[in-house]
Motif scaffolding. Structure first.
Motif, PDB file in Angstrom:
ATOM      1  N   LYS A  43       0.842  -1.201   0.000  1.00 26.11           N
ATOM      2  CA  LYS A  43       0.000   0.000   0.000  1.00 26.11           C
ATOM      3  C   LYS A  43       0.876   1.249   0.000  1.00 26.11           C
ATOM      4  CE  LYS A  43      -3.848   2.165   2.375  1.00 26.11           C
ATOM      5  NZ  LYS A  43      -4.714   2.154   3.542  1.00 26.11           N
ATOM      6  N   ALA A  44       1.950   1.227   0.757  1.00 26.57           N
ATOM      7  CA  ALA A  44       2.871   2.369   0.780  1.00 26.57           C
ATOM      8  C   ALA A  44       3.530   2.536  -0.585  1.00 26.57           C
ATOM      9  CB  ALA A  44       3.932   2.164   1.857  1.00 26.57           C
ATOM     10  N   MET A  45       3.888   1.440  -1.227  1.00 29.12           N
ATOM     11  CA  MET A  45       4.493   1.517  -2.559  1.00 29.12           C
ATOM     12  C   MET A  45       3.516   2.100  -3.573  1.00 29.12           C
ATOM     13  SD  MET A  45       6.571  -2.088  -2.731  1.00 29.12           S
ATOM     14  CE  MET A  45       6.670  -2.051  -4.497  1.00 29.12           C
ATOM     15  N   ALA A  46       2.265   1.728  -3.471  1.00 29.52           N
ATOM     16  CA  ALA A  46       1.253   2.212  -4.417  1.00 29.52           C
ATOM     17  C   ALA A  46       1.026   3.709  -4.253  1.00 29.52           C
ATOM     18  CB  ALA A  46      -0.056   1.461  -4.220  1.00 29.52           C
ATOM     19  N   GLN A  82       2.158  -1.552 -10.428  1.00 30.31           N
ATOM     20  CA  GLN A  82       2.081  -2.967 -10.059  1.00 30.31           C
ATOM     21  C   GLN A  82       1.524  -3.125  -8.650  1.00 30.31           C
ATOM     22  OE1 GLN A  82       6.182  -4.047 -10.762  1.00 30.31           O
ATOM     23  NE2 GLN A  82       5.699  -4.963 -12.752  1.00 30.31           N
ATOM     24  N   ALA A  83       1.938  -2.244  -7.741  1.00 25.89           N
ATOM     25  CA  ALA A  83       1.435  -2.295  -6.373  1.00 25.89           C
ATOM     26  C   ALA A  83      -0.075  -2.009  -6.348  1.00 25.89           C
ATOM     27  CB  ALA A  83       2.187  -1.296  -5.493  1.00 25.89           C
ATOM     28  N   SER A  84      -0.511  -1.055  -7.145  1.00 27.58           N
ATOM     29  CA  SER A  84      -1.947  -0.743  -7.219  1.00 27.58           C
ATOM     30  C   SER A  84      -2.732  -1.929  -7.775  1.00 27.58           C
ATOM     31  CB  SER A  84      -2.195   0.480  -8.096  1.00 27.58           C
ATOM     32  OG  SER A  84      -1.655   1.621  -7.505  1.00 27.58           O
ATOM     33  N   GLU A  85      -2.183  -2.584  -8.779  1.00 24.96           N
ATOM     34  CA  GLU A  85      -2.828  -3.767  -9.352  1.00 24.96           C
ATOM     35  C   GLU A  85      -2.902  -4.889  -8.319  1.00 24.96           C
ATOM     36  OE1 GLU A  85      -1.509  -6.875 -12.738  1.00 24.96           O
ATOM     37  OE2 GLU A  85      -1.487  -4.775 -13.398  1.00 24.96           O
ATOM     38  N   TRP A  86      -1.848  -5.065  -7.562  1.00 21.45           N
ATOM     39  CA  TRP A  86      -1.783  -6.073  -6.496  1.00 21.45           C
ATOM     40  C   TRP A  86      -2.880  -5.791  -5.467  1.00 21.45           C
ATOM     41  CZ3 TRP A  86      -1.054  -6.381  -1.247  1.00 21.45           C
ATOM     42  CH2 TRP A  86      -0.536  -7.557  -0.725  1.00 21.45           C
ATOM     43  N   LEU A  87      -3.007  -4.530  -5.058  1.00 20.45           N
ATOM     44  CA  LEU A  87      -4.029  -4.145  -4.083  1.00 20.45           C
ATOM     45  C   LEU A  87      -5.439  -4.385  -4.622  1.00 20.45           C
ATOM     46  CD1 LEU A  87      -2.455  -0.859  -2.706  1.00 20.45           C
ATOM     47  CD2 LEU A  87      -2.808  -2.990  -1.429  1.00 20.45           C
ATOM     48  N   GLU A  88      -5.642  -4.141  -5.916  1.00 18.61           N
ATOM     49  CA  GLU A  88      -6.946  -4.401  -6.529  1.00 18.61           C
ATOM     50  C   GLU A  88      -7.289  -5.886  -6.480  1.00 18.61           C
ATOM     51  OE1 GLU A  88      -7.085  -2.729 -10.480  1.00 18.61           O
ATOM     52  OE2 GLU A  88      -6.608  -0.718  -9.728  1.00 18.61           O
ATOM     53  N   LYS A  89      -6.302  -6.750  -6.748  1.00 21.03           N
ATOM     54  CA  LYS A  89      -6.532  -8.204  -6.681  1.00 21.03           C
ATOM     55  C   LYS A  89      -6.919  -8.612  -5.266  1.00 21.03           C
ATOM     56  CE  LYS A  89      -5.273  -9.802 -10.814  1.00 21.03           C
ATOM     57  NZ  LYS A  89      -6.166 -10.454 -11.714  1.00 21.03           N
ATOM     58  N   LEU A  90      -6.187  -8.077  -4.285  1.00 23.30           N
ATOM     59  CA  LEU A  90      -6.493  -8.395  -2.889  1.00 23.30           C
ATOM     60  C   LEU A  90      -7.882  -7.906  -2.517  1.00 23.30           C
ATOM     61  CD1 LEU A  90      -5.693  -9.469  -0.093  1.00 23.30           C
ATOM     62  CD2 LEU A  90      -4.616  -7.251   0.350  1.00 23.30           C
ATOM     63  N   ASP A  91      -8.207  -6.676  -2.880  1.00 26.10           N
ATOM     64  CA  ASP A  91      -9.513  -6.109  -2.565  1.00 26.10           C
ATOM     65  C   ASP A  91     -10.634  -6.907  -3.219  1.00 26.10           C
ATOM     66  OD1 ASP A  91     -11.175  -4.005  -1.360  1.00 26.10           O
ATOM     67  OD2 ASP A  91     -11.597  -3.481  -3.450  1.00 26.10           O
ATOM     68  N   SER A  92     -10.432  -7.306  -4.454  1.00 20.25           N
ATOM     69  CA  SER A  92     -11.439  -8.099  -5.166  1.00 20.25           C
ATOM     70  C   SER A  92     -11.678  -9.432  -4.459  1.00 20.25           C
ATOM     71  CB  SER A  92     -10.986  -8.330  -6.603  1.00 20.25           C
ATOM     72  OG  SER A  92     -11.872  -9.171  -7.274  1.00 20.25           O
ATOM     73  N   ALA A  93     -10.601 -10.067  -4.020  1.00 22.38           N
ATOM     74  CA  ALA A  93     -10.740 -11.348  -3.311  1.00 22.38           C
ATOM     75  C   ALA A  93     -11.453 -11.152  -1.974  1.00 22.38           C
ATOM     76  CB  ALA A  93      -9.370 -11.984  -3.106  1.00 22.38           C
ATOM     77  N   ARG A 157      -0.564 -14.099 -12.434  1.00 22.38           N
ATOM     78  CA  ARG A 157       0.173 -12.863 -12.692  1.00 22.38           C
ATOM     79  C   ARG A 157       1.627 -12.918 -12.231  1.00 22.38           C
ATOM     80  NH1 ARG A 157      -1.553  -9.069 -15.991  1.00 22.38           N
ATOM     81  NH2 ARG A 157      -0.292  -7.710 -14.763  1.00 22.38           N
ATOM     82  N   GLY A 158       2.008 -13.984 -11.552  1.00 25.12           N
ATOM     83  CA  GLY A 158       3.391 -14.110 -11.108  1.00 25.12           C
ATOM     84  C   GLY A 158       3.756 -13.206  -9.942  1.00 25.12           C
ATOM     85  N   TYR A 159       2.795 -12.883  -9.068  1.00 26.80           N
ATOM     86  CA  TYR A 159       3.099 -12.081  -7.896  1.00 26.80           C
ATOM     87  C   TYR A 159       3.914 -12.907  -6.932  1.00 26.80           C
ATOM     88  CZ  TYR A 159      -0.500  -8.858  -9.417  1.00 26.80           C
ATOM     89  OH  TYR A 159      -1.239  -7.970 -10.135  1.00 26.80           O
ATOM     90  N   SER A 160       4.797 -12.251  -6.245  1.00 22.58           N
ATOM     91  CA  SER A 160       5.560 -12.951  -5.209  1.00 22.58           C
ATOM     92  C   SER A 160       5.749 -12.076  -4.010  1.00 22.58           C
ATOM     93  CB  SER A 160       6.913 -13.381  -5.745  1.00 22.58           C
ATOM     94  OG  SER A 160       7.610 -12.282  -6.282  1.00 22.58           O
TER      95      SER A 160
END
Length: 160
Positions: A43-46, A82-93, A157-160
């Motif tokens: 979240k800080a990165m985004a 990428q961080a914003s996209e990651w947060l969107e995936k988490l929020d969607s889940a 998406r290959g998140y790690s």
């Protein structure tokens, strides 16, 4: 139906339950370790904004070259995206969970106390108006569901 009877003949009920429990533990660990424990950092990165470097670089390499280094500003922008996209995936889940499971996840993993630490389980379940035993059962189930949904996003998406 034949397949399930064959499985029951190969494995005992206890072995099947152990396998399912191990699978559930895998998804719970995945949700916590790879997603929820990284939430505040991502979240800080985004939200991070970088001031562009004043120093320019000159290169005789064309922009399409694989050896061409991207600017720091561009790299920060890509990481923020990428961080914003990651947060969107988490929020969607998380949004796919029931309302009380969403609240549980938010209180436990997505909020911090004034001292920067997470709230303890003993503080959370009274806020949800549920008992201790039901809370821990619901928490495991919510993390299992979340882990399964996020594992698909992780692999896709290959998140790690």
């Amino acid at each position: 139906m034949q397949f399930s009877s064959d499985v029951e003949n190969i494995f005992t009920q206890e072995e099947i339950e152990d396998i399912l429990k191990d699978e559930q533990n895998f998804y719970i660990e995945h949700a916590e370790k790879n997603w929820l424990n990284r939430y505040f950092k991502v979240k800080a990165m985004a939200n991070e904004t970088q001031v562009p470097s004043i120093v320019s670089s000159i290169s005789d390499m064309p922009h399409g070259s694989s050896n061409f280094k991207k600017s720091k500003t561009e790299m920060y922008a890509i990481k923020a995206m990428q961080a914003s996209e990651w947060l969107e995936k988490l929020d969607s889940a998380i949004q796919s969970l029931s309302p009380i499971e969403q609240e549980l996840i938010e209180l436990k993993y997505l909020r911090k106390r004034n001292d920067g630490s997470r709230y303890s389980d003993e503080v959370i379940y009274p806020q949800l108006y549920i008992g201790r035993k039901k809370y821990y059962k619901m928490k495991r189930e919510a993390l299992d569901i979340l882990g399964r949904k996020l594992y698909g996003a992780f692999a896709e998406r290959g998140y790690s």
